[in-house]
Design a protein around this motif. Structure first.
Motif, PDB file in Angstrom:
ATOM      1  N   LEU A   1       0.390  -1.737  -0.061  1.00 21.61           N
ATOM      2  CA  LEU A   1      -0.224  -0.017  -0.302  1.00 21.61           C
ATOM      3  C   LEU A   1       0.903   1.484   0.232  1.00 21.61           C
ATOM      4  N   LYS A   2       2.092   0.816   1.009  1.00 22.27           N
ATOM      5  CA  LYS A   2       3.093   2.001   0.903  1.00 22.27           C
ATOM      6  C   LYS A   2       3.363   3.162  -0.615  1.00 22.27           C
ATOM      7  N   ARG A   3       3.949   1.780  -0.895  1.00 23.93           N
ATOM      8  CA  ARG A   3       4.383   1.667  -2.476  1.00 23.93           C
ATOM      9  C   ARG A   3       3.559   2.368  -3.644  1.00 23.93           C
ATOM     10  N   LEU A   4       2.363   1.928  -3.566  1.00 20.60           N
ATOM     11  CA  LEU A   4       1.556   2.119  -4.548  1.00 20.60           C
ATOM     12  C   LEU A   4       1.167   3.778  -3.690  1.00 20.60           C
ATOM     13  N   GLY A   5       1.284   4.577  -2.840  1.00 25.02           N
ATOM     14  CA  GLY A   5       0.741   5.775  -2.412  1.00 25.02           C
ATOM     15  C   GLY A   5      -1.036   5.712  -2.110  1.00 25.02           C
ATOM     16  N   ARG A   6      -0.997   4.296  -1.611  1.00 19.97           N
ATOM     17  CA  ARG A   6      -2.171   4.061  -1.423  1.00 19.97           C
ATOM     18  C   ARG A   6      -2.715   4.217   0.316  1.00 19.97           C
ATOM     19  N   ARG A   7      -3.851   4.294   1.045  1.00 20.04           N
ATOM     20  CA  ARG A   7      -4.400   4.289   2.101  1.00 20.04           C
ATOM     21  C   ARG A   7      -4.636   3.087   2.812  1.00 20.04           C
ATOM     22  N   HIS A   8      -5.347   2.620   4.416  1.00 19.71           N
ATOM     23  CA  HIS A   8      -6.025   2.083   4.820  1.00 19.71           C
ATOM     24  C   HIS A   8      -7.627   2.319   4.120  1.00 19.71           C
ATOM     25  N   GLU A   9      -7.914   3.030   4.639  1.00 18.58           N
ATOM     26  CA  GLU A   9      -9.333   3.453   3.999  1.00 18.58           C
ATOM     27  C   GLU A   9      -9.545   3.606   2.293  1.00 18.58           C
ATOM     28  N   ASP A  10      -8.463   2.697   2.033  1.00 15.31           N
ATOM     29  CA  ASP A  10      -8.508   2.836   0.147  1.00 15.31           C
ATOM     30  C   ASP A  10      -9.524   1.403   0.375  1.00 15.31           C
ATOM     31  N   VAL A  11      -9.140   0.433   0.926  1.00 19.40           N
ATOM     32  CA  VAL A  11      -9.663  -1.314   0.831  1.00 19.40           C
ATOM     33  C   VAL A  11     -10.305  -1.197   0.682  1.00 19.40           C
ATOM     34  N   LEU A  12     -11.490  -1.711  -0.063  1.00 20.55           N
ATOM     35  CA  LEU A  12     -12.518  -1.823  -0.609  1.00 20.55           C
ATOM     36  C   LEU A  12     -12.580  -3.452   0.697  1.00 20.55           C
ATOM     37  N   GLY A  13     -11.382  -4.504   0.684  1.00 17.23           N
ATOM     38  CA  GLY A  13     -11.781  -5.298   1.093  1.00 17.23           C
ATOM     39  C   GLY A  13     -10.288  -5.850   1.485  1.00 17.23           C
ATOM     40  N   ILE A  14     -10.637  -7.685   2.350  1.00 21.17           N
ATOM     41  CA  ILE A  14      -9.153  -8.191   1.606  1.00 21.17           C
ATOM     42  C   ILE A  14      -9.759 -10.296   1.229  1.00 21.17           C
ATOM     43  N   GLY A  15      -9.304 -10.801   0.496  1.00 24.76           N
ATOM     44  CA  GLY A  15      -9.747 -11.812   0.209  1.00 24.76           C
ATOM     45  C   GLY A  15      -8.362 -12.469  -0.199  1.00 24.76           C
ATOM     46  N   ILE A  16      -9.003 -13.580   0.883  1.00 22.15           N
ATOM     47  CA  ILE A  16      -7.336 -14.899   1.090  1.00 22.15           C
ATOM     48  C   ILE A  16      -7.933 -16.086   0.598  1.00 22.15           C
ATOM     49  N   GLY A  17      -6.986 -16.402   0.225  1.00 25.16           N
ATOM     50  CA  GLY A  17      -7.330 -18.139  -0.713  1.00 25.16           C
ATOM     51  C   GLY A  17      -5.943 -19.050  -0.330  1.00 25.16           C
ATOM     52  N   LEU A  18      -7.106 -19.829   0.439  1.00 29.52           N
ATOM     53  CA  LEU A  18      -6.834 -21.186   1.320  1.00 29.52           C
ATOM     54  C   LEU A  18      -6.435 -22.488   0.175  1.00 29.52           C
ATOM     55  N   PRO A  19      -5.262 -23.660   1.299  1.00 25.89           N
ATOM     56  CA  PRO A  19      -5.554 -24.701   0.563  1.00 25.89           C
ATOM     57  C   PRO A  19      -6.151 -26.198   1.101  1.00 25.89           C
TER      58      PRO A  19
END
Length: 422
Positions: free
Chosen positions: A144-162
């Motif tokens: 996020l820091k590399r892209l210059g985006r903030r935590h509040e820009d996060v629409l959601g988190i997707g996690i894939g598991l085996p």
């Protein structure tokens, strides 16, 4: 988007009601735009069945929220060209993670979705959820820091598991390879770090979603089979991912064949499809014959070198996979079956066995218009894009979009206050 005005003193419940009212009904309009079903004001009026004035009001709410934008190009029409309305793919970002047994691959995507930044690292899934998830959170923050985006820009988190996943509960259930993860509340743990919605899903379902949405979107009944280190499948019915009652639908790798010999599976049972045809099982059989192999990738490397035992075992695995696929065809009657995963790189050496058994054992009605094809998704990025698609579709549904808009407004306002205070 400004909330509806009220008295200076207002309860929390009243505030939430006002905020929801400002976006009321906008979800249906956004869904039509995001799915490409309608992309002009007149088309939206016709598709939604709403009056022109109501569509205009709800579009205004979505424009104000920053969720949609007018495209520079116009749509052809019989009269004055209509301006095309599209989803603003920069409205937010999605954090995606593909957690494997020994590696984790992470990405940040926009809402197209398109990968904007990614990272990969070595992990040991047996160390348990907190160390692994802690590393993932740290990497997400760096991206996020590399892209210059903030935590509040996060629409959601997707996690894939085996592993088998209770999607509704956000937990792993009865894992065969994820020691220490069983019933750990992954969703709640990650939400405390980012204050964003979290979707947890097994890796095969995410690969299914990516392959379906990108390459077969018009197919109603779709089956994706992942043939890699393990074996599993994902099911799309009437255009939607089918999980079953507890999220265990599609676990074809642990259907048992009673014929001898019945090899021991990693799950502890005898004769599973996975123990006969998965990448790890073929590598085991190659090693027993003096050919060095430990992974599905090793199997493919030997196949490409025309190693006779590798060719024979992969073809045999195709027929085993064809046996279980024929049973699935009899139950689900899909119109398209796609074989993906590392072993799918074997091409016809694997696919010919699947086709042979499916057409031999299934009724003509079920196979008359059946397509069996190799997957087109890139193995490296397919699961990450599937995780992003799951988040985007979940947060953009008509029944959830109002909450998405409100959460985004509140997060943006809180972020602005923190920056002023700092």
């Amino acid at each position: 988007m400004a909330a509806a005005k009220g008295r200076t003193s207002v309860t929390k419940e009243g505030k939430e009601h006002e905020e929801a009212g400002s976006a009321s009904g906008a979800g249906t309009i956004l869904w039509l735009i995001a799915t490409g079903r309608a992309c002009s004001r007149s088309a939206l009026t016709e598709a939604s069945g709403l009056s022109r004035s109501t569509v205009t009001e709800r579009l205004a709410a979505l424009f104000d929220a920053g969720l949609i934008e007018e495209a520079p190009e116009a749509l052809p029409s019989g009269g004055r060209p209509a301006r095309m309305i599209r989803l603003n793919t920069d409205f937010g970002v999605v954090l995606s993670a593909d957690i494997g047994e020994s590696h984790a691959r992470l990405a940040i995507t926009d809402l197209e979705p398109r990968i904007l930044a990614e990272a990969v690292g070595t992990i040991d899934i047996r160390h348990g959820p907190v160390p692994v998830l802690g590393w993932i959170v740290e990497q997400f923050r760096l991206l996020l820091k590399r892209l210059g985006r903030r935590h509040e820009d996060v629409l959601g988190i997707g996690i894939g598991l085996p592993a088998p996943v209770d999607h509704e509960g956000g937990r792993v259930v009865g894992p065969s390879v994820m020691t220490g993860w069983d019933d750990f509340d992954i969703r709640a743990w990650l939400q405390r770090q980012f204050d964003a919605p979290v979707s947890v899903e097994n890796d095969v379902n995410l690969m299914t979603l990516a392959e379906f949405r990108r390459f077969w979107p018009e197919v109603g009944q779709f089956l994706f089979i992942k043939a890699g280190t393990g074996i599993g499948s994902g099911i799309i019915t009437d255009g939607r991912l089918y999980r079953g009652a507890q999220g265990a639908a599609g676990d074809i790798g642990h259907i048992q064949f009673t014929g001898e010999p019945a090899p021991l599976c990693r799950c502890g049972k005898l004769g599973c499809v996975e123990a006969r045809a998965a990448g790890w099982a073929i590598a085991r059989d190659l090693s027993n014959r003096g050919v060095e192999a430990t992974t599905a990738r090793d199997v493919i490397d030997h196949l490409r070198a025309n190693q006779p035992e590798a060719v024979r075992l992969v073809r045999e695995a195709g027929r085993v996979l064809g046996e279980v696929t024929a049973d699935v065809v009899s139950v689900l009657n899909p119109s398209v079956i796609v074989i993906g995963g590392t072993l799918a790189q074997a091409g016809e050496d694997l696919l010919s066995g699947v086709r042979e058994l499916v057409y031999q054992r299934s009724l003509p009605l079920a196979t008359r218009n059946l397509t069996i094809a190799a997957g087109q998704s890139d193995i490296r990025t397919g699961l990450l894009l599937g995780a992003a698609l799951l988040v985007i579709e979940t947060q953009m549904r008509p029944e959830t979009i109002e909450r998405t808009i409100i959460r985004h407004q509140r997060s943006a306002a809180a972020g602005a206050r923190r920056r002023r205070a700092g």
